[in-house]
Design an enzyme around this catalytic site. Sequence first.
Site, mmCIF file in Angstrom:
data_model
loop_
_atom_site.group_PDB
_atom_site.id
_atom_site.type_symbol
_atom_site.label_atom_id
_atom_site.label_comp_id
_atom_site.label_asym_id
_atom_site.label_seq_id
_atom_site.Cartn_x
_atom_site.Cartn_y
_atom_site.Cartn_z
ATOM 1 N N GLU A 167 0.818 -1.217 0.000
ATOM 2 C CA GLU A 167 0.000 0.000 0.000
ATOM 3 C C GLU A 167 0.845 1.257 0.000
ATOM 4 O OE1 GLU A 167 -0.777 -2.717 1.660
ATOM 5 O OE2 GLU A 167 -2.805 -3.198 0.976
ATOM 6 N N HIS A 218 -11.577 -3.995 9.023
ATOM 7 C CA HIS A 218 -12.118 -3.964 7.656
ATOM 8 C C HIS A 218 -13.468 -3.247 7.595
ATOM 9 C CE1 HIS A 218 -9.218 -7.271 7.106
ATOM 10 N NE2 HIS A 218 -9.342 -7.115 5.804
HETATM 11 C C1 TPP Z 1 -2.372 -4.602 4.112
HETATM 12 C C2 TPP Z 1 -3.438 -5.415 3.490
HETATM 13 N N1 TPP Z 1 -3.642 -5.322 2.167
HETATM 14 C C3 TPP Z 1 -4.577 -6.084 1.585
HETATM 15 C C4 TPP Z 1 -5.347 -6.929 2.317
HETATM 16 C C5 TPP Z 1 -6.419 -7.789 1.660
HETATM 17 N N2 TPP Z 1 -5.919 -9.170 1.639
HETATM 18 C C6 TPP Z 1 -6.234 -10.042 2.618
HETATM 19 S S1 TPP Z 1 -5.418 -11.483 2.465
HETATM 20 C C7 TPP Z 1 -4.635 -10.975 1.074
HETATM 21 C C8 TPP Z 1 -3.664 -11.880 0.402
HETATM 22 C C9 TPP Z 1 -2.583 -12.310 1.314
HETATM 23 O O1 TPP Z 1 -1.715 -13.160 0.664
HETATM 24 P P1 TPP Z 1 -0.626 -13.951 1.469
HETATM 25 O O2 TPP Z 1 0.102 -13.030 2.372
HETATM 26 O O3 TPP Z 1 0.174 -14.719 0.507
HETATM 27 O O4 TPP Z 1 -1.465 -14.923 2.411
HETATM 28 P P2 TPP Z 1 -2.431 -16.128 1.970
HETATM 29 O O5 TPP Z 1 -3.784 -15.532 1.793
HETATM 30 O O6 TPP Z 1 -1.910 -16.717 0.736
HETATM 31 O O7 TPP Z 1 -2.410 -17.044 3.129
HETATM 32 C C10 TPP Z 1 -5.026 -9.686 0.738
HETATM 33 C C11 TPP Z 1 -4.559 -8.941 -0.435
HETATM 34 C C12 TPP Z 1 -5.140 -6.963 3.706
HETATM 35 N N3 TPP Z 1 -5.882 -7.722 4.527
HETATM 36 N N4 TPP Z 1 -4.163 -6.209 4.262
#
Ligand code: TPP
Lengths: 327, 333
Positions: B66, B135
Site C-alpha cells: 500500500e 475492515h
Molecule cells: C495490508 C493489506 N492489504 C490487503 C489486504 C487484503 N488481503 C487479505 S489477504 C490478502 C492476500 C494475502 O496473501 P498472502 O500473504 O500470501 O497470504 P495467503 O492468503 O496466501 O495465506 C489480501 C490482499 C489486507 N488484509 N491487508
Amino acid sequence: MGIKGPTTEQLLDMYAAMWRIRLFEEQAEYQSGQGKVLGALHTYIGQEAVGVGICAHLTDADYITSTHRGHGHCISKGADVRRMMAELFGRVTGYCKGKGGSMHIADFAVGMLGANGIVAGGFGLATGAGLAAQVRESGQVAVCFFGDGAVNRGPFHENINLGAVWRLPVVYVCENNQYAQWTPQEEITLVTDVASMSSAYGIPGAQVDGMDVLSVYQAAGEAVDRARRGEGPTLLECKTYRFHGHNFGDPQQYRTKEEISDWSGQHDPIQGLGDHLQREGVLTAEEAESIRNSVQEEIAGAVRFADESPYPGPEELTRDVFSTPVA
Amino acid sequence: MSSPTEARQLTFSQAVNEAIREEMDRDHRVVLFGEDVAAAGGVWKVTEGLLDRFGAERVLDTPISEAGIAGLGVGAAMTGLRPIVEIMFGDFLPLASDQIVNQAAKTYYMSGGMTSVPMVFLTSMGAGRRLAAQHSQSLQAWFAHIPGLKVALPSSPHDAKGLMKTAIRDENPVIFLQDKVDIYQKGPVPDPSHEYTIPFGRADVKREGEDLTLIATSSMVRQALDAASELAAEGIESEVIDPRTLAPLDEETLLDSVRKTARCLVIDEGYQRYGAGAEIAALVGENLFYDLEAPVRRLGAMDVPVPFSPTLEDLTIPGKEQIVEIARQMFED
Ligand SMILES: Cc1ncc(C[n+]2csc(CCOP(=O)(O)OP(=O)(O)O)c2C)c(N)n1
Ligand SMILES: [Mg+2]
C-alpha cells in the site's frame, strides 16, 4: 547435529492436530454456508503441516503471531476449538467474546498473540515479543507466520532487519502458497524463493517442503534452537498450497482445477504423514480412522458449544476499549 | 439531472466502473493500479473488464504494497500521468498515509504551485458486512482534515459516476470512498450517451422539507431518507442533504437549509468523536447560532472499534431508529 525426534507420541499428536485443523476448517466452511459463521473466512486446508510442524517445538510460553488465515496457527499452538468456533459464530463464549471473529482470534494463555486482518501486521508484534523475551532473558521464542503476499510490504523488511541486528529470538516463517489472494506470486515479484532474501539481512534462510510435516519439523527445530541459544532469527520458507479458495466463496478463476487436484491429490500433508506412520508400523489403518473419528467428535462438540452459546450483550460494546476505565 | 425514464439501473460498482472506463477512453494519461484490480477485476468488481479494454500498460495488478503503490502514484502524477490507485479497504489508507498526507497533499503547495498531483485514491468504507475492526472503518474525517486533499463519498450510483469522473479530472489528490454496504445496490444512471459530471463542493438536496435538516453522507443518506418518511408521518418534514464531498464542503447549501428549518442533525458513519459531523455541526453553530430552535445534533458510529458479532456491530452503526429518536428530541420543548 540435526534435530532429535519427533518421538512416536509427538508424531501421533501432530497427526491428530492436522486432522483437527482440517476438520475444523471444513466445519467452519459448512457453517458459513449455513449462515452461522459470518464475515470473511480464510481456511488453512492444505497448509496444516506448516503450523503443526513449527509449533511442535514451542511451549505455551513461546509466542506466535498469525495472519488472516489463522485458525491453523491457533490449533497448532493448542487453542481450544470450542472457543474458536464460538468466536466464528460471534458468541460471547468465543475467545474474543465475539468481538474479533475469524480474523482476530487470539489466545494469550497458549502464546497465540492473534490472527490479523492486516497483511504483514504480525512482523512488528512478533519482533516486539522477541525483544520482550530478550529483555527478560526468559528463553522464550517468537514465531511470525506470514504469507508470500506479506513479503512485499514494508514491515517485512523493517522488522526482519531489526530482529537480525538485535539478534532477537524470532523465527520468521513464510508460508509460500504461491498466491496472494487472487494474484500468482510470480506476477508480482521476481524473487519467488523467499528464503533467499535472508541474505539481505545477514541471517540464515532455509526452504522446506511445507507439505511434509517432518521436513518442516526438522527445519523449524534448527531455527527455534538457534533463536533460543540467542543467535538470532532465521527466515524459514515453507513451500505450500491452499486447497480451497482464498476465502470461502472464492470462485478461483485464477488457477486451474488440475493444479488444485494435483496438489491435493499428491501432496496432502495429512495423507503424507498417515502413510509414513503406517509404513513405519507406528499406526494401523484402524488407528488412523479412530484418530480421525475422535477429532470429528471434538469438532462436532465445538459446533454444539458455539450454537448453544449466547451472543454478547450490549454491555460488551463499550468494554475493552481501554484496559482501565478512564475517568 | 437527467430524467429517470431514460436511466438504466446500475450498481455502485458498475457506475464507478463506467466512469473509469469513460475517463480512460477520454484521456490516455489515466492509469489504474492496485491489488487484484486487473486480472480479477477488483474485490468489489469495480474494475472488471478494464484490463481487457485498456491493456496491461494501463491497468496493473500490484503486490500488497500500500505504501509503495500510493507513493508511486504520487510520483507518476507529478510527472504527467493521472493515476487511480486502489486501496482495497479504507482501513488500509493508514498504511499509505505518509504518501497521502505528507507527499500527495502537500507537494503542490510546498513547491509553490510548481507541480500538481492529479490522482485518485479509490477505496471502500463502512461497516455492516461482519468484517470486524480492521475492515469496517469510515476514516473520511482523517483525510478531510488535511489541507490539499479532496474527499468524495457518494450515496447513489448516479452520484458515484459523476463524482468519479470529476475526481479523475481534478488536478488534486482525491480520496474516493465507496460504501461497501451499498456497493451492489442499484440506482438509476443515465445512458452513457448522456455524459455528466458532478462538481465537487456541490451538495445535493435528496428530499425537501421545512422543519428539520438532516445532513447525511454515504449510506447514511438512505438511513436519513427512511427516517424522514417516518418523521413525515408524525408531521415533521425533513430536508435531507448529501454534501457528496466533505472537502470541499458546500457550506452555502447546508446553511441555507438550516436557516430555513432552524434544526439540524448531521449523520456520518465515521467515529462520532472528532468526526465529519463535528465539523459540520460547528459550521452551523458558528454561523446560525441565533437562528436555531434546538442545539445542532450529530450522529456517528460509536466510539469503539467495530465489533464482529452481528448483535454488537449493528448497534455501533447509525441507523434510521436513532435518527428518528434524536429528531423527536429536537422538537421537545
Ligand atoms: C495490508 C493489506 N492489504 C490487503 C489486504 C487484503 N488481503 C487479505 S489477504 C490478502 C492476500 C494475502 O496473501 P498472502 O500473504 O500470501 O497470504 P495467503 O492468503 O496466501 O495465506 C489480501 C490482499 C489486507 N488484509 N491487508
Ligand atoms: Mg499466499
